[in-house]
Design a protein around this motif. Sequence first.
Motif, PDB file in Angstrom:
ATOM      1  N   ASP A   1       4.813  -2.172   4.436  1.00  0.00           N
ATOM      2  CA  ASP A   1       5.800  -1.081   4.369  1.00  0.00           C
ATOM      3  C   ASP A   1       7.035  -1.427   5.186  1.00  0.00           C
ATOM      4  OD1 ASP A   1       4.164   0.650   2.787  1.00  0.00           O
ATOM      5  OD2 ASP A   1       3.102   1.292   4.605  1.00  0.00           O
TER       6      ASP A   1
ATOM      7  N   GLU B   1      10.126   8.007   0.477  1.00  0.00           N
ATOM      8  CA  GLU B   1       8.823   8.311  -0.129  1.00  0.00           C
ATOM      9  C   GLU B   1       8.984   9.237  -1.324  1.00  0.00           C
ATOM     10  OE1 GLU B   1       5.039   9.117   2.014  1.00  0.00           O
ATOM     11  OE2 GLU B   1       6.375   9.028   3.769  1.00  0.00           O
TER      12      GLU B   1
ATOM     13  N   TYR C   1       2.234   3.579   8.521  1.00  0.00           N
ATOM     14  CA  TYR C   1       2.980   2.478   7.914  1.00  0.00           C
ATOM     15  C   TYR C   1       2.297   1.148   8.190  1.00  0.00           C
ATOM     16  CZ  TYR C   1       6.776   5.771   7.114  1.00  0.00           C
ATOM     17  OH  TYR C   1       7.519   6.833   6.675  1.00  0.00           O
TER      18      TYR C   1
ATOM     19  N   VAL D   1       3.482   5.417   1.371  1.00  0.00           N
ATOM     20  CA  VAL D   1       2.876   5.170   2.682  1.00  0.00           C
ATOM     21  C   VAL D   1       1.489   5.801   2.749  1.00  0.00           C
ATOM     22  CG1 VAL D   1       3.174   5.474   5.169  1.00  0.00           C
ATOM     23  CG2 VAL D   1       5.181   5.142   3.700  1.00  0.00           C
TER      24      VAL D   1
ATOM     25  N   LEU E   1       8.821   4.179  -1.329  1.00  0.00           N
ATOM     26  CA  LEU E   1       7.689   3.893  -0.448  1.00  0.00           C
ATOM     27  C   LEU E   1       6.489   4.726  -0.877  1.00  0.00           C
ATOM     28  CD1 LEU E   1       9.475   4.129   3.040  1.00  0.00           C
ATOM     29  CD2 LEU E   1       8.747   2.025   1.888  1.00  0.00           C
TER      30      LEU E   1
END
Length: 120
Positions: free
Chosen positions: A43, A22, A39, A29, A27
């Motif tokens: 994802d 992240e 998630y 999320v 990602l």
Amino acid sequence: MTSIAAVAERTGITAHTLRYYERIGLLAVPRDEAGRRAYTASDLTRIAFISRLRQTAMPIRDIQAYFALVDEGPGNEARRLALLERHRDRVKESIVDLETALAVVEMKIAGYCDLTLTAK
């Protein structure tokens, strides 16, 4: 929606690594109403692909470049394809190198097996 603990258990990727993904932009999320990571199926699909790319030794910077293109949306598919094709070619070279190394190991093993049989 799935929690970070459940994703970590399901994928074998640590929560620390998921948070790192992240932080570096691999990602994004979503959070639930309590602020916890939630998630999605999308994802999980992305995480699975990241894992495969990492298993094939794709550098993080290349994975970031690939997903930056994906996140831009349509119109850059040729660039995505070129990036993946370059990586595929590197993976194929690695496979050849590994097969050559394996052949040497197998030869050494066979030599030891021959010695063992001769000693009996």
